[in-house]
Design a protein around this motif. Structure first.
Motif, PDB file in Angstrom:
ATOM      1  N   MET A 196     -17.988  -8.486 -11.440  1.00  0.00           N
ATOM      2  CA  MET A 196     -19.180  -7.633 -11.343  1.00  0.00           C
ATOM      3  C   MET A 196     -18.861  -6.142 -11.369  1.00  0.00           C
ATOM      4  N   CYS A 197     -17.633  -5.758 -10.988  1.00  0.00           N
ATOM      5  CA  CYS A 197     -17.337  -4.313 -10.905  1.00  0.00           C
ATOM      6  C   CYS A 197     -16.291  -3.832 -11.902  1.00  0.00           C
ATOM      7  N   GLN A 198     -15.708  -4.733 -12.711  1.00  0.00           N
ATOM      8  CA  GLN A 198     -14.615  -4.337 -13.600  1.00  0.00           C
ATOM      9  C   GLN A 198     -15.052  -3.338 -14.669  1.00  0.00           C
ATOM     10  N   TYR A 199     -16.349  -3.306 -14.969  1.00  0.00           N
ATOM     11  CA  TYR A 199     -16.850  -2.411 -16.016  1.00  0.00           C
ATOM     12  C   TYR A 199     -16.800  -0.947 -15.583  1.00  0.00           C
ATOM     13  N   PHE A 200     -16.935  -0.683 -14.288  1.00  0.00           N
ATOM     14  CA  PHE A 200     -17.024   0.714 -13.841  1.00  0.00           C
ATOM     15  C   PHE A 200     -15.978   1.108 -12.798  1.00  0.00           C
ATOM     16  N   VAL A 201     -15.044   0.222 -12.464  1.00  0.00           N
ATOM     17  CA  VAL A 201     -13.977   0.540 -11.520  1.00  0.00           C
ATOM     18  C   VAL A 201     -12.625   0.339 -12.198  1.00  0.00           C
ATOM     19  N   ASP A 202     -11.738   1.312 -12.024  1.00  0.00           N
ATOM     20  CA  ASP A 202     -10.363   1.207 -12.522  1.00  0.00           C
ATOM     21  C   ASP A 202      -9.585   0.305 -11.564  1.00  0.00           C
ATOM     22  N   LEU A 203      -9.568  -0.993 -11.868  1.00  0.00           N
ATOM     23  CA  LEU A 203      -8.972  -1.959 -10.949  1.00  0.00           C
ATOM     24  C   LEU A 203      -7.455  -1.849 -10.875  1.00  0.00           C
ATOM     25  N   GLU A 204      -6.836  -1.310 -11.900  1.00  0.00           N
ATOM     26  CA  GLU A 204      -5.376  -1.145 -11.856  1.00  0.00           C
ATOM     27  C   GLU A 204      -4.973  -0.099 -10.823  1.00  0.00           C
ATOM     28  N   ASN A 205      -5.886   0.774 -10.483  1.00  0.00           N
ATOM     29  CA  ASN A 205      -5.619   1.784  -9.459  1.00  0.00           C
ATOM     30  C   ASN A 205      -6.584   1.637  -8.290  1.00  0.00           C
ATOM     31  N   TYR A 206      -6.893   0.379  -7.979  1.00  0.00           N
ATOM     32  CA  TYR A 206      -7.851   0.072  -6.916  1.00  0.00           C
ATOM     33  C   TYR A 206      -7.355   0.602  -5.569  1.00  0.00           C
ATOM     34  N   LYS A 207      -8.187   1.420  -4.952  1.00  0.00           N
ATOM     35  CA  LYS A 207      -7.876   1.949  -3.624  1.00  0.00           C
ATOM     36  C   LYS A 207      -9.175   1.975  -2.828  1.00  0.00           C
ATOM     37  N   VAL A 208      -9.276   1.115  -1.834  1.00  0.00           N
ATOM     38  CA  VAL A 208     -10.529   0.937  -1.116  1.00  0.00           C
ATOM     39  C   VAL A 208     -10.466   1.587   0.263  1.00  0.00           C
ATOM     40  N   LEU A 209     -11.538   2.265   0.625  1.00  0.00           N
ATOM     41  CA  LEU A 209     -11.683   2.809   1.968  1.00  0.00           C
ATOM     42  C   LEU A 209     -12.398   1.777   2.822  1.00  0.00           C
ATOM     43  N   SER A 210     -11.725   1.297   3.845  1.00  0.00           N
ATOM     44  CA  SER A 210     -12.272   0.266   4.726  1.00  0.00           C
ATOM     45  C   SER A 210     -13.062   0.925   5.850  1.00  0.00           C
ATOM     46  N   SER A 211     -14.383   0.750   5.811  1.00  0.00           N
ATOM     47  CA  SER A 211     -15.198   1.361   6.864  1.00  0.00           C
ATOM     48  C   SER A 211     -16.213   0.394   7.442  1.00  0.00           C
ATOM     49  N   THR A 212     -15.994  -0.897   7.219  1.00  0.00           N
ATOM     50  CA  THR A 212     -16.757  -1.917   7.933  1.00  0.00           C
ATOM     51  C   THR A 212     -15.755  -2.794   8.686  1.00  0.00           C
ATOM     52  N   PRO A 213     -16.134  -3.305   9.842  1.00  0.00           N
ATOM     53  CA  PRO A 213     -15.171  -4.046  10.669  1.00  0.00           C
ATOM     54  C   PRO A 213     -14.595  -5.264   9.951  1.00  0.00           C
ATOM     55  N   MET A 214     -13.293  -5.446  10.072  1.00  0.00           N
ATOM     56  CA  MET A 214     -12.635  -6.576   9.412  1.00  0.00           C
ATOM     57  C   MET A 214     -13.004  -7.910  10.047  1.00  0.00           C
ATOM     58  N   TYR A 215     -13.525  -7.879  11.284  1.00  0.00           N
ATOM     59  CA  TYR A 215     -13.944  -9.140  11.892  1.00  0.00           C
ATOM     60  C   TYR A 215     -15.276  -9.622  11.310  1.00  0.00           C
ATOM     61  N   HIS A 216     -15.918  -8.775  10.499  1.00  0.00           N
ATOM     62  CA  HIS A 216     -17.149  -9.146   9.802  1.00  0.00           C
ATOM     63  C   HIS A 216     -16.781  -9.577   8.381  1.00  0.00           C
ATOM     64  N   ILE A 217     -17.551 -10.488   7.802  1.00  0.00           N
ATOM     65  CA  ILE A 217     -17.204 -11.019   6.487  1.00  0.00           C
ATOM     66  C   ILE A 217     -17.124  -9.918   5.429  1.00  0.00           C
ATOM     67  N   HIS A 218     -17.988  -8.921   5.519  1.00  0.00           N
ATOM     68  CA  HIS A 218     -17.984  -7.827   4.548  1.00  0.00           C
ATOM     69  C   HIS A 218     -16.673  -7.053   4.620  1.00  0.00           C
ATOM     70  N   GLY A 219     -16.246  -6.693   5.834  1.00  0.00           N
ATOM     71  CA  GLY A 219     -15.004  -5.953   6.001  1.00  0.00           C
ATOM     72  C   GLY A 219     -13.782  -6.776   5.663  1.00  0.00           C
TER      73      GLY A 219
END
Length: 543
Positions: free
Chosen positions: A223-246
């Motif tokens: 769903m996101c490969q068209y507009f995100v450079d996945l080879e340089n994927y760098k994500v900012l984690s700002s939702t709790p990892m104990y939640h499914i989204h995080g």
């Protein structure tokens, strides 16, 4: 899958029927370590942890856990905030086939104890700051709980010799063997138990398999490969990892993509902007409350937010007015999606080339959606009609942990009944109107809280608002609004009602408006309607 109304609206390159890898997650991560050992895996407090460093620690911890008697299929609670040790502990569990059970460190004793005992966990991994509470739970349940692995933030480290059930995390990591554990893991093995938020009832444990996680990550990548450079994927984690989204956006997606994770110690607008400016991520997945807070931040316009390629939004609907305001300030489109713990995070999101305001988008690849009647849940409705949304797909779990009654109610013939009321338009875009349990019935008419809230949130003096149904002798139920006014503004309840009358039918207009300083929220920033119903004066049964 047969052709669906939404298939023409996928972004270029999206395969609506992708084939998934049969390689378990632990082996995918090992391959990443071999291929890119020195690549930064985690950025945290000005420290960089490379892939090989994280894997070495995970191997040592995994072998230390095996020495303690922890084995495949055992449930291991990770009661930690966002920090590198959370990720390393999860990798360690995956290496030996133990089931990760993330829990909220801010939960009360009652809430934690319910989840610990429900999943029959024997091991808890927690921060020293939460040690007293977890010790209290263990000592009261010694027939079930056996040990606590303590992540110490103290210098010198916490001394645990006086209690034999306490083990230092650092001791296991320092003394464990570096070799990869040989435990075999299959795609059908449960890898993760995520407990639902419990805002509408008792929390239930969603059994998420290796295959569910693989399918979810693959769908998101499509769903996101068209507009995100996945080879340089760098994500900012700002939702709790104990939640499914995080957990998904931080831990799981990186196993598929091999990117880097930026962890901030405390999730605040200041820390988000500091991390964006310092590390320049290309992906940030937030929630409406954080997006709203950032809009008010004086340094947003001068930040590097405009360098992001993807800003995702989930957990709860984002008001259109807020979305428009943020996008005008930052210049990056917000991609709204939809899902739940039962769907391993998501089943739908908006394509970048054809977003629809107010819609959560179109179904993920290999995912189907239907709308059924609210009364019986058995009659499928045509496009455009309002009913309960149901989904079927490879990311959707098959069961709740040891809960056959709720499993039978929510999962029927392969379809997950979401409990959300909405509709699908002629192009397959999904619109959420309300939770089934939050729908207000006034004089026999259905009132959807989201419709009323969208009107309230468009008022120039209102910062945010929420509505609930309260008992009414004449109507059965009536609409009550809770309103937070913008700083320095003034408005009366009569003015708000008059404003609503311009845009809503009479039975939808709030009969009562209460002003409060802030809306109560859950740990993942959703509006907590359960808390609103419990406020004084709302004689409303809480289910």
């Amino acid at each position: 899958m047969e052709r669906k109304p939404w298939h023409p609206f996928y972004d270029p390159g999206v395969d609506h029927s992708p084939v998934y890898t049969d390689i378990p997650l632990k082996d995918q991560f090992i391959a990443l370590v071999k291929n890119q050992p020195n690549k930064p895996y985690i950025y945290y407090l000005n420290k960089i942890i490379a892939y090989y460093e994280a894997n070495t620690s995970a191997c040592r911890l995994a072998n230390g856990m095996l020495a303690l008697g922890i084995k495949k299929g055992d449930r291991v609670v990770i009661n930690l905030p966002n920090m590198p040790e959370f990720l390393i502990a999860a990798h360690a569990c995956f290496k030996i086939g133990a089931i990760v059970v993330p829990t909220n460190p801010r939960y009360t004793k009652r809430e934690l104890q319910c989840q610990y005992l429900n999943c029959k966990a024997e091991t808890i991994i927690c921060l020293d700051l939460n040690l007293d509470l977890n010790c209290e739970i263990l000592l009261e349940n010694q027939d079930a709980l056996k040990r606590i692995i303590v992540v110490s933030t103290q210098k010198p480290p916490l001394k645990v010799q006086e209690k034999e059930f306490l083990i230092l995390y650092n001791d296991l990591v320092e003394k464990g063997r570096e070799v990869e554990p040989e435990e075999e893991v299959s795609l059908d093995d449960i890898a993760l138990i995520i407990y639902t938020g419990g805002t509408t009832g008792v929390s239930k444990g969603c059994c998420i398999t290796n295959f569910n996680l693989i399918a979810m990550a693959a769908g998101w990548k499509q769903m996101c490969q068209y507009f995100v450079d996945l080879e340089n994927y760098k994500v900012l984690s700002s939702t709790p990892m104990y939640h499914i989204h995080g957990f998904q956006t931080t831990f799981n997606f990186n196993i598929l993509i091999g990117g880097s994770i930026i962890i901030i110690p405390e999730i605040t607008p200041d820390h988000i902007l500091e991390a964006v400016n310092q590390y320049e991520p290309n992906v940030w997945l937030g929630v409406p409350a954080l997006i709203g807070a950032l809009c008010l931040h004086p340094r947003l316009a001068q930040s590097k937010m405009n360098k992001l390629q993807h800003i995702g939004c989930g957990a709860s609907p984002i008001p259109i007015s807020l979305m428009n305001k943020f996008e005008s300030m930052v210049g990056v489109p917000i991609i709204e999606g939809y899902g739940a713990s039962e769907t391993s995070m998501a089943v739908a999101s908006n394509p970048i080339r054809k977003r629809k305001a107010g819609s959560v988008g179109i179904p993920y690849p290999n995912t189907d959606c239907k709308v059924v009647d609210i009364a019986t849940g058995t009659k499928e409705l045509p496009l455009g009609q309002v009913g309960e949304l149901c989904f079927k797909g490879p990311q959707i779990v098959k069961e709740y942990w040891k809960n056959p009654k709720e499993t039978a109610l929510n999962f029927q013939e392969g379809w997950w009944h979401s409990g959300d009321i909405g509709y699908m338009d002629e192009e397959g875009f999904i619109f959420i109107l309300d939770r089934k349990k939050d729908m207000i019935i006034c004089s026999g008419f259905n009132v959807f809280s989201s419709e009323v809230e969208n009107v309230l949130n468009s008022h120039p003096q209102i910062l945010e608002a929420a509505v609930i149904g309260v008992p009414d002798l004449k109507r059965g139920e009536t609409v009550k609004a809770y309103v937070v006014i913008k700083y320095g503004e003034q408005v009366t309840d009569l003015e708000i009602k008059d404003f609503c009358r311009k845009y809503l039918a009479a039975y939808k207009v709030p009969t009562e408006v209460e002003f409060i300083n802030a809306l109560p929220r859950t740990s993942v920033h959703k509006i907590n309607r359960k808390a609103l119903r419990m406020l004084k004066g709302n004689c409303h049964e809480v289910i």
